[in-house]
Design a protein around this motif. Structure first.
Motif, PDB file in Angstrom:
ATOM      1  N   GLN A  27       5.338  22.084  24.812  1.00  0.00           N
ATOM      2  CA  GLN A  27       4.737  20.828  24.380  1.00  0.00           C
ATOM      3  C   GLN A  27       5.824  20.031  23.681  1.00  0.00           C
ATOM      4  N   LEU A  28       5.971  18.776  24.074  1.00  0.00           N
ATOM      5  CA  LEU A  28       7.133  17.995  23.663  1.00  0.00           C
ATOM      6  C   LEU A  28       6.766  16.849  22.730  1.00  0.00           C
ATOM      7  N   GLU A  68       8.021  12.513  10.483  1.00  0.00           N
ATOM      8  CA  GLU A  68       6.614  12.255  10.795  1.00  0.00           C
ATOM      9  C   GLU A  68       6.203  12.928  12.098  1.00  0.00           C
ATOM     10  N   LEU A  69       7.088  12.923  13.084  1.00  0.00           N
ATOM     11  CA  LEU A  69       6.777  13.566  14.356  1.00  0.00           C
ATOM     12  C   LEU A  69       6.655  15.073  14.188  1.00  0.00           C
ATOM     13  N   ILE A  70       7.558  15.668  13.424  1.00  0.00           N
ATOM     14  CA  ILE A  70       7.476  17.108  13.149  1.00  0.00           C
ATOM     15  C   ILE A  70       6.140  17.446  12.497  1.00  0.00           C
ATOM     16  N   ALA A  71       5.723  16.628  11.529  1.00  0.00           N
ATOM     17  CA  ALA A  71       4.467  16.869  10.829  1.00  0.00           C
ATOM     18  C   ALA A  71       3.275  16.741  11.775  1.00  0.00           C
ATOM     19  N   MET A  73       3.252  17.324  14.999  1.00  0.00           N
ATOM     20  CA  MET A  73       3.240  18.359  16.030  1.00  0.00           C
ATOM     21  C   MET A  73       2.835  19.717  15.479  1.00  0.00           C
ATOM     22  N   GLY A  74       3.350  20.095  14.330  1.00  0.00           N
ATOM     23  CA  GLY A  74       2.880  21.336  13.710  1.00  0.00           C
ATOM     24  C   GLY A  74       3.907  22.445  13.587  1.00  0.00           C
ATOM     25  N   ASP A  75       4.481  22.921  14.695  1.00  0.00           N
ATOM     26  CA  ASP A  75       5.394  24.071  14.601  1.00  0.00           C
ATOM     27  C   ASP A  75       6.537  23.914  15.615  1.00  0.00           C
TER      28      ASP A  75
END
Length: 238
Positions: A27-28, A68-71, A73-75
């Motif tokens: 998942q990207l 923000e993107l990392i947050a 997406m989750g892991d």
């Protein structure tokens, strides 16, 4: 599900990398300056993915957008920094040099810091940065591009040592392509490789968590010779 972020996914190597990683079940999160192209890319991919428009030349803003993107997406376990600018310098013009420095140096370093902070908090991870064979040589008409790619390769080497000393399982991969048939490459230079072939080799190396990937593999020998050659001799071939 494995998660990865590709910065610079709106064209070239980043675009093809998104296609191949999605085919392998990732998942990207795709980032790039041209949001319309990111939307077009995601529509081609199987599964659900994340889009974040960003302009890497605005280093501090792109840091915030990556966080923000990392947050969202989750892991995220893999971050690939693929954004890059390469311009010919027939004349020495600061505007062109500044653009390459802003993206290839300032933006790259800024996003590397965010990636490393994330992987340190997570306790593991994999950061890959796309440099170039240009890091090993110099050119009269590509002065700044070669210098910025030398920065990228050296910076990643330092980050690799930092990761080792941390004791955490954080992999740092330096990717150094030769000539790949992307919009950045003009003409038909030596050993030009199709982008699909180049990225297939890149993905294979990433999955094996290699420290260094040359694309295509034969360029490792060119890099070895270039590093050994004195500058007076190297100038005869450039």
């Amino acid at each position: 599900m494995r998660q990865a972020i590709i910065v610079g996914a709106s064209s070239g190597l980043g675009w093809e990398l998104a296609i191949q990683l999605a085919d392998k079940g990732y998942q990207l999160g795709v980032m790039g300056r041209r949001e319309a192209l990111l939307n077009e890319l995601v529509e081609k991919l199987p599964g659900t993915h994340f889009i974040q428009a960003t302009d890497v030349s605005n280093a501090e803003q792109s840091q915030t957008e990556l966080e923000e993107l990392i947050a969202r997406m989750g892991d995220v376990e893999l971050i690939v920094l693929s954004s890059g600018v390469g311009l010919f310098e027939n004349k020495l013009e600061w505007a062109a040099e500044r653009e390459m420095i802003d993206v290839n140096v300032r933006g790259f370093a800024a996003l590397t810091i965010i990636a490393m902070e994330h992987f340190t908090r997570r306790g593991a991870g994999h950061l890959a940065g796309i440099s170039s064979m240009a890091a090993h040589i110099f050119g009269a008409k590509t002065v700044t591009y070669h210098a910025t790619k030398a920065f990228v390769s050296n910076y990643l080497a330092g980050m690799r040592q930092r990761a080792i000393r941390s004791g955490l399982p954080i992999t740092i991969t330096t990717i150094e392509p030769g000539f790949i048939k992307t919009p950045m490459v003009h003409g038909n230079p030596l050993w030009m490789a199709p982008v699909e072939k180049g990225v297939t080799q890149m993905v294979a190396g990433l999955l094996k968590k290699k420290n260094h990937i040359y694309i295509t593999k034969r360029w490792r020998y060119v890099a070895f010779v270039a590093d050994l050659m004195p500058h007076w001799l190297l100038r005869k071939f450039l």
